[in-house]
Design an enzyme around this catalytic site. Structure first.
Site, short mmCIF file in Angstrom:
data_model
loop_
_atom_site.label_atom_id
_atom_site.label_comp_id
_atom_site.label_asym_id
_atom_site.label_seq_id
_atom_site.Cartn_x
_atom_site.Cartn_y
_atom_site.Cartn_z
N THR A 10 0.84 -1.19 0.00
CA THR A 10 0.00 0.00 0.00
C THR A 10 0.88 1.25 0.00
OG1 THR A 10 -0.07 0.07 2.42
CG2 THR A 10 -1.83 -1.16 1.31
N MET A 11 0.27 2.39 -0.14
CA MET A 11 0.98 3.65 0.03
C MET A 11 1.58 3.71 1.43
SD MET A 11 -1.61 6.41 -1.73
CE MET A 11 -2.81 6.13 -0.43
N CYS A 13 4.19 2.41 2.68
CA CYS A 13 4.84 1.23 3.25
C CYS A 13 6.34 1.22 2.97
CB CYS A 13 4.19 -0.05 2.73
SG CYS A 13 4.52 -0.40 0.99
N GLY A 14 6.87 2.27 2.34
CA GLY A 14 8.32 2.38 2.18
C GLY A 14 8.87 1.90 0.85
N SER A 16 9.31 3.51 -2.12
CA SER A 16 10.28 4.44 -2.70
C SER A 16 11.54 4.52 -1.85
CB SER A 16 9.67 5.83 -2.87
OG SER A 16 8.59 5.80 -3.79
N GLU A 87 7.17 3.65 -8.94
CA GLU A 87 5.82 4.00 -9.42
C GLU A 87 5.45 3.14 -10.63
OE1 GLU A 87 4.20 5.73 -7.47
OE2 GLU A 87 5.58 7.09 -6.44
N GLN A 89 3.27 1.00 -11.10
CA GLN A 89 1.85 0.81 -11.40
C GLN A 89 1.39 1.68 -12.56
OE1 GLN A 89 2.96 2.22 -8.57
NE2 GLN A 89 1.87 4.14 -8.20
#
Length: 207
Positions: A10-11, A13-14, A16, A87, A89
């Site tokens: 999910t967003m 969660c580290g 990047s 990114e 996705q």
């Protein structure tokens, strides 16, 4: 053997942060690689994390041929031995195919990072193709939490503070609540309830 590895979660969660750490670790030991990203919150040509870390990156536009770019870079620098794509996705299905070709035909490891599903709980086309093609899928181990304290499993979009489940799949926003378009993470129960934040308890009138 080179591999295509997809890191997903999910967003917040580290993803990047891990991408930056992997690039740092390899470059610090003399290895050379390519870093791609798309629609990073910090702008074009940057891979950034919410911890404030960043590095220059190649912006993977909708029409960028990742295989052709990597092949040319490898011809100019045969020491390149890894590719990082954050990114992921947002990549097209064809671009994911190009990442697989980088592994299979150029013999270069590819590490792709991205969220699997959008704010509607639907798979992004790029993530779906990565799930189908990757040699390995690694679920990020950093646990994110819903506002209720439960483990967050779903990404949510808010517009003007209200959660929405309709609209364009890709709209760049941030996680700060004062943004018109913002994102947060929720447990499934609160995503299904369309509840992006706690509901204040009703005031009790004093006697």
């Amino acid at each position: 053997m080179a591999e295509l590895i997809f890191f997903s979660g999910t967003m917040d969660c580290g993803k990047s942060t891990l991408a930056l750490q992997m690039d740092h670790n390899r470059s610090a030991r003399g290895r050379r690689g390519l870093v791609f990203t798309r629609n990073d919150r910090a702008g074009q040509g940057v891979l950034s994390s919410r911890l404030g870390l960043s590095t220059a990156a190649v912006e993977a536009a909708h029409d960028t041929n990742l295989y052709a770019y990597s092949e040319a870079a490898l011809a100019a620098d045969p020491e390149i031995d890894y590719v990082i794509c954050d990114e992921a996705q947002f990549l097209t299905e064809d671009q994911v195919e190009q990442l697989a070709a980088i592994v299979d035909e150029l013999g270069v490891d590819v590490f792709a990072f991205g969220i699997a599903t959008d704010f509607r709980t639907r798979l992004f086309p790029g993530s779906q193709r990565l799930i189908e093609l990757a040699d390995e899928i690694r679920v990020m181990q950093v646990e994110t939490l819903c506002w209720c304290g439960a483990r967050a499993t779903h990404n949510a979009r808010t517009v003007g503070g209200e959660m929405v489940v309709e609209g364009e799949q890709v709209v760049v926003g941030d996680v700060t609540p004062d943004e018109e378009v913002a994102y947060t993470v929720l447990c499934r129960r609160h995503h299904r309830a369309r509840q992006a934040q706690a509901v204040p308890a009703p005031a009790i009138a004093s006697a």
